[in-house]
Write an enzyme that holds these catalytic residues in place. Structure first.
Site, short mmCIF file in Angstrom:
data_model
loop_
_atom_site.label_atom_id
_atom_site.label_comp_id
_atom_site.label_asym_id
_atom_site.label_seq_id
_atom_site.Cartn_x
_atom_site.Cartn_y
_atom_site.Cartn_z
N HIS A 127 -13.77 -2.30 -2.09
CA HIS A 127 -12.91 -1.81 -1.01
C HIS A 127 -13.25 -2.48 0.32
O HIS A 127 -13.20 -1.85 1.39
CB HIS A 127 -13.02 -0.28 -0.88
N SER A 154 0.81 -1.21 0.00
CA SER A 154 0.00 0.00 0.00
C SER A 154 0.85 1.27 0.00
O SER A 154 1.92 1.32 0.62
CB SER A 154 -0.91 0.00 1.23
N THR A 157 -5.66 2.31 -7.01
CA THR A 157 -6.98 2.23 -6.38
C THR A 157 -7.81 3.42 -6.85
O THR A 157 -7.43 4.58 -6.66
CB THR A 157 -6.86 2.24 -4.85
#
Length: 365
Positions: A263, A117, A166
């Protein structure tokens, strides 16, 4: 009650991925648990992701010769031993002192791809230095576009093999569970990759919206995806695709892969489960690019169902963190192992010696 100490071995009571959840809860304070286990609003989508797998049934097939079977696959020129990848979960140092370094160690042990991430608690370079399995980098566009490009260049230089953008979370969902717990990042936990980035100051005029003119003022659009495609040669995946129209638009702008995701139910509540979204997207894409799926995967049979409906692989987020919180790298590796072993059993009992043999015929009406 204060959190219990980390386990140094796997208890006999843990026989399935879901068994890790109470062990993780016992080792996290209310603050960390609220972040991990929250969905948006009434958490309808959060729970729907799991329910969709439970409501889809499988056919078994008998007397099939499955000798020589395996779970190998190729994605973007990379060979994977199995179709279980580790999803990009932010702030993993919130759940274990080693954070993403422990996750990377587990990924290496189980030869699992790991998506790191932007909001990792360790720098992407430090994680890459500890990794021995394929690494992809998940990108959140930042208001400072030059800093965003710098993140891409850092990922390229560190050897990351794909870029996952994302696209479904330009702002956080309304997560009431976090609000009730007063969630905050404790001292020492933060986004290590964003150190030094300048935060823009948005001043709203009378009549302007905090959401539309404030929080969304620097949100990316399709223009940013087109520009990013021009600026990097890494395989580019868009994560958060939930409609056939967006899937087709993503192909038009050069996406190499799509991740069907809501998500984890953390952004827009009452969205359908990802498993329910997958068939229409697969029909639109027609195998032109790989489709991956996340949300609700807890069993090897879930992986068979996802692949039967058009996915090439799945990503796991919360299950990975449950294992991390309970017993560090050992727990994450065990979660992956459980899923892979269950997948092999499910493949054998549905008469599918390879992933390519999994098709809609294994699904019961």
């Amino acid at each position: 009650m204060p959190p219990e100490p980390l386990l140094n071995q796997i208890p006999p009571a843990i026989a399935a991925v879901s068994d890790y959840e109470p062990f993780a809860r016992a080792r996290l304070d209310d603050n960390a648990w609220a972040y991990l286990h929250s969905g948006a609003a009434d958490e309808i989508t959060f729970h729907a992701n799991r329910q969709a797998f439970e409501q889809q049934h499988l056919h078994n097939r008998v007397l099939v010769d499955v000798r020589g079977g395996h779970t190998r696959l190729q994605l973007f020129g990379q060979t994977f031993r199995h179709p279980v990848l580790l999803a990009p979960v932010a702030y993993q140092t919130l759940f274990h002192p080693d954070g993403e370094l422990a996750t990377a160690q587990a990924a290496a042990a189980m030869e699992a791809g790991m998506v790191v991430s932007t909001l990792a608690g360790r720098t992407l370079e430090e994680i890459a230095a500890h990794a021995a399995a394929p690494l992809w980098f998940q990108l959140y566009f930042q208001p400072d576009r030059a800093f965003t490009l710098e993140l891409v260049r850092r990922a390229e230089a560190a050897g990351y093999q794909a870029l996952v953008v994302t696209v479904d979370a330009p702002l956080a969902g309304v997560r009431n569970r976090e609000q009730r717990a007063g969630f905050h990042l404790p001292p020492g936990v933060g986004a290590a990759n964003l150190q030094g980035m300048r935060q823009p100051q948005t001043v709203l005029e009378d009549g302007q919206s905090v959401v539309f003119d404030g929080l969304m003022a620097h949100a990316p659009t399709w223009r940013e995806i087109v520009e990013l495609r021009r600026l990097t040669e890494l395989p580019l995946l868009l994560k958060g695709i939930a409609s056939p129209d967006d899937a087709l638009r993503a192909l038009e702008v050069g996406a190499d892969g799509l991740i069907v995701s809501n998500h984890g139910g953390r952004t827009l509540d009452t969205m359908p489960a990802t498993l329910a979204l997958l068939p229409a997207i697969a029909a639109a894409v027609q195998e032109r690019v790989p489709l991956l799926l996340d949300g609700g995967v807890r069993r090897g049979t879930d992986i068979v169902k996802a692949l039967a409906l058009g996915a090439s692989a799945v990503l796991i987020g919360r299950p990975m963190v449950y294992g991390l919180a309970a017993t560090g790298a050992l727990g994450v590796a065990h979660v992956i192992r459980l899923l892979r072993e269950e997948l092999e059993v499910a493949m054998a009992l549905t008469g599918c010696p390879t992933l390519a043999d999994i098709n809609p015929a294994v699904l019961a009406p």
